[in-house]
Write an enzyme that holds these catalytic residues in place. Sequence first.
Site, PDB file in Angstrom:
ATOM      1  CB  SER A  76      44.213 106.395  69.758  1.00  0.00           C
ATOM      2  OG  SER A  76      45.471 106.274  69.135  1.00  0.00           O
TER       3      SER A  76
HETATM    4  N1  SAH Z   1      49.707 107.104  70.820  1.00  0.00           N
HETATM    5  C1  SAH Z   1      49.257 108.312  70.192  1.00  0.00           C
HETATM    6  C2  SAH Z   1      48.613 108.033  68.852  1.00  0.00           C
HETATM    7  C3  SAH Z   1      49.168 108.943  67.825  1.00  0.00           C
HETATM    8  S1  SAH Z   1      48.819 108.546  66.138  1.00  0.00           S
HETATM    9  C4  SAH Z   1      48.339 109.103  71.107  1.00  0.00           C
HETATM   10  O1  SAH Z   1      47.948 108.580  72.165  1.00  0.00           O
HETATM   11  O2  SAH Z   1      48.006 110.249  70.807  1.00  0.00           O
HETATM   12  C5  SAH Z   1      50.261 107.677  65.656  1.00  0.00           C
HETATM   13  C6  SAH Z   1      51.600 108.360  65.810  1.00  0.00           C
HETATM   14  O3  SAH Z   1      52.569 107.480  65.275  1.00  0.00           O
HETATM   15  C7  SAH Z   1      51.752 109.665  65.040  1.00  0.00           C
HETATM   16  O4  SAH Z   1      52.139 110.685  65.913  1.00  0.00           O
HETATM   17  C8  SAH Z   1      52.848 109.364  64.013  1.00  0.00           C
HETATM   18  O5  SAH Z   1      53.698 110.471  63.750  1.00  0.00           O
HETATM   19  C9  SAH Z   1      53.595 108.245  64.699  1.00  0.00           C
HETATM   20  N2  SAH Z   1      54.387 107.391  63.818  1.00  0.00           N
HETATM   21  C10 SAH Z   1      54.066 106.895  62.600  1.00  0.00           C
HETATM   22  N3  SAH Z   1      55.080 106.153  62.113  1.00  0.00           N
HETATM   23  C11 SAH Z   1      56.064 106.174  63.052  1.00  0.00           C
HETATM   24  C12 SAH Z   1      57.382 105.606  63.137  1.00  0.00           C
HETATM   25  N4  SAH Z   1      57.909 104.851  62.156  1.00  0.00           N
HETATM   26  N5  SAH Z   1      58.111 105.841  64.247  1.00  0.00           N
HETATM   27  C13 SAH Z   1      57.622 106.606  65.260  1.00  0.00           C
HETATM   28  N6  SAH Z   1      56.400 107.165  65.242  1.00  0.00           N
HETATM   29  C14 SAH Z   1      55.638 106.958  64.149  1.00  0.00           C
END
Ligand code: SAH
Length: 226
Positions: A76
């Site tokens: 993010s």
């Molecule tokens: N908090 C992260 C942001 C990653 S983007 C950071 O600081 O880098 C969002 C993430 O959510 C992705 O890795 C994606 O695989 C995950 N995601 C999407 N749907 C999900 C679900 N149902 N359960 C767990 N993770 C999920």
Amino acid sequence: MNTLFGATTVTAHGHGLTSQRARDRLVATLRAEGIKDARVLDVIRTLPRHLFIDEALAARAYENTALPIGLDQTISQPWVVARMTELLLEPGVPQRVLEIGTGSGYQAAVLSELVGTVYTVERIEELLRKARRLFRSMKIENIRSRHDDGNIGWRDEAPFDAIVLTAAGESVPRALFEQLAEGGVLVAPLGPPGTQRLTRFRRAGDDWQREEFEGVSFVPLLGGLG
Ligand code: SAH
């Protein structure tokens, strides 16, 4: 909580784009764009974001922008991480925090400096493995992680004082509301692509107080395992 990053990873004479100077600049940008919580800004100043992304992109780590982390996912934007963390801490520092969407692990690492214990759930195993390796090498000891579909939360560890979703849906999965403690806070990007907003819920008994904040753009909250 731990305070290891600053001392172990930033050299006094660091230079180049991953230097302390680059981080200070990022913090100045975040402040100019409305981030006020000094605790949050301090963590962003000391946490080495470049370790959470591919080496090829490391030079851009302290730009205020989301970056690809592979498998169609992104780390993010720093402003978004800061704002969500600020919204989460505002009502009081939570002890137990659940994060849905570990991704690179950066948001979880930011939280680990500010709250008691972070529980983070990721559906893509490969991302989770990388993040875990990083937490270990950074000696972060207050993050628990789990490979699962975050739509069902983490029942065995509930209730949580705070929950943060770092992937966007049209609504908050019911299980997550159920796993929030009385008085707890949930922050999530909500709404259809293009019109998502940071949204905060506070639980008071069976009542939910809902507030809306800035517009954002997140990858979607998916179902099942990746
Ligand atoms: N908090 C992260 C942001 C990653 S983007 C950071 O600081 O880098 C969002 C993430 O959510 C992705 O890795 C994606 O695989 C995950 N995601 C999407 N749907 C999900 C679900 N149902 N359960 C767990 N993770 C999920």
